[in-house]
Design a protein around this motif. Sequence first.
Motif, PDB file in Angstrom:
ATOM      1  N   TYR A  11      -6.292 -71.632 -64.235  1.00  0.00           N
ATOM      2  CA  TYR A  11      -7.397 -71.584 -64.875  1.00  0.00           C
ATOM      3  C   TYR A  11      -8.572 -71.083 -63.838  1.00  0.00           C
ATOM      4  O   TYR A  11      -9.350 -70.194 -64.137  1.00  0.00           O
ATOM      5  CB  TYR A  11      -7.875 -72.946 -65.748  1.00  0.00           C
ATOM      6  N   TRP A  15     -10.836 -68.171 -64.092  1.00  0.00           N
ATOM      7  CA  TRP A  15     -12.151 -68.127 -63.890  1.00  0.00           C
ATOM      8  C   TRP A  15     -12.980 -67.122 -62.992  1.00  0.00           C
ATOM      9  O   TRP A  15     -13.730 -66.754 -63.366  1.00  0.00           O
ATOM     10  CB  TRP A  15     -12.351 -69.806 -63.838  1.00  0.00           C
ATOM     11  N   GLU A 116     -13.451 -76.688 -60.674  1.00  0.00           N
ATOM     12  CA  GLU A 116     -13.999 -75.543 -61.713  1.00  0.00           C
ATOM     13  C   GLU A 116     -14.799 -76.104 -62.959  1.00  0.00           C
ATOM     14  O   GLU A 116     -15.261 -75.705 -63.454  1.00  0.00           O
ATOM     15  CB  GLU A 116     -13.128 -74.446 -61.836  1.00  0.00           C
ATOM     16  N   GLN A 120     -17.944 -75.473 -64.082  1.00  0.00           N
ATOM     17  CA  GLN A 120     -18.534 -74.621 -65.208  1.00  0.00           C
ATOM     18  C   GLN A 120     -19.528 -75.490 -66.209  1.00  0.00           C
ATOM     19  O   GLN A 120     -20.381 -75.121 -66.849  1.00  0.00           O
ATOM     20  CB  GLN A 120     -17.215 -74.613 -65.920  1.00  0.00           C
TER      21      GLN A 120
END
Length: 143
Positions: A11, A15, A116, A120
């Motif tokens: 991810y 991302w 992250e 996010q």
Amino acid sequence: MGMTFLTLGYYLVYWLFTRRKALNQLHSNRKVYMAIPVLFLVVSLLWDGSDFIVWVMEGLGKEPLFLRDFSDLMRLLWWIQYLVIVFYLRRLLLDHFKAIEQPFHISRVLTFFFGEWHLQGCLNNYHDYIKEKKNDAESLSGS
């Protein structure tokens, strides 16, 4: 966290690739160069690949000494790289918030533990804050 599952644990790489342009448009001298997600992807693949080969060799009853050490080295390098990246991104976001004079905090502890996902979440909260601020301004001007 669902995206981590869907991206098979990649991810952060996903991302970074998908958010790189937007991150680079923020008010900060720090930039996310293409080399950052690419290098992170290479180390991730080396770690996963060497782990897989170790698993296969052990299943065949062979002792993959060098590969196990290599895999451990890639794991260590991955974690170091991961922490450097998420804290670099945290600093980039804080630079932006400071430049636009928005009092927005991003926790070091949550960045360390949730990386992250936390960043996010902070971006989502900031987006909601801006949207709410815009709605408030429209409702005041419409009165």
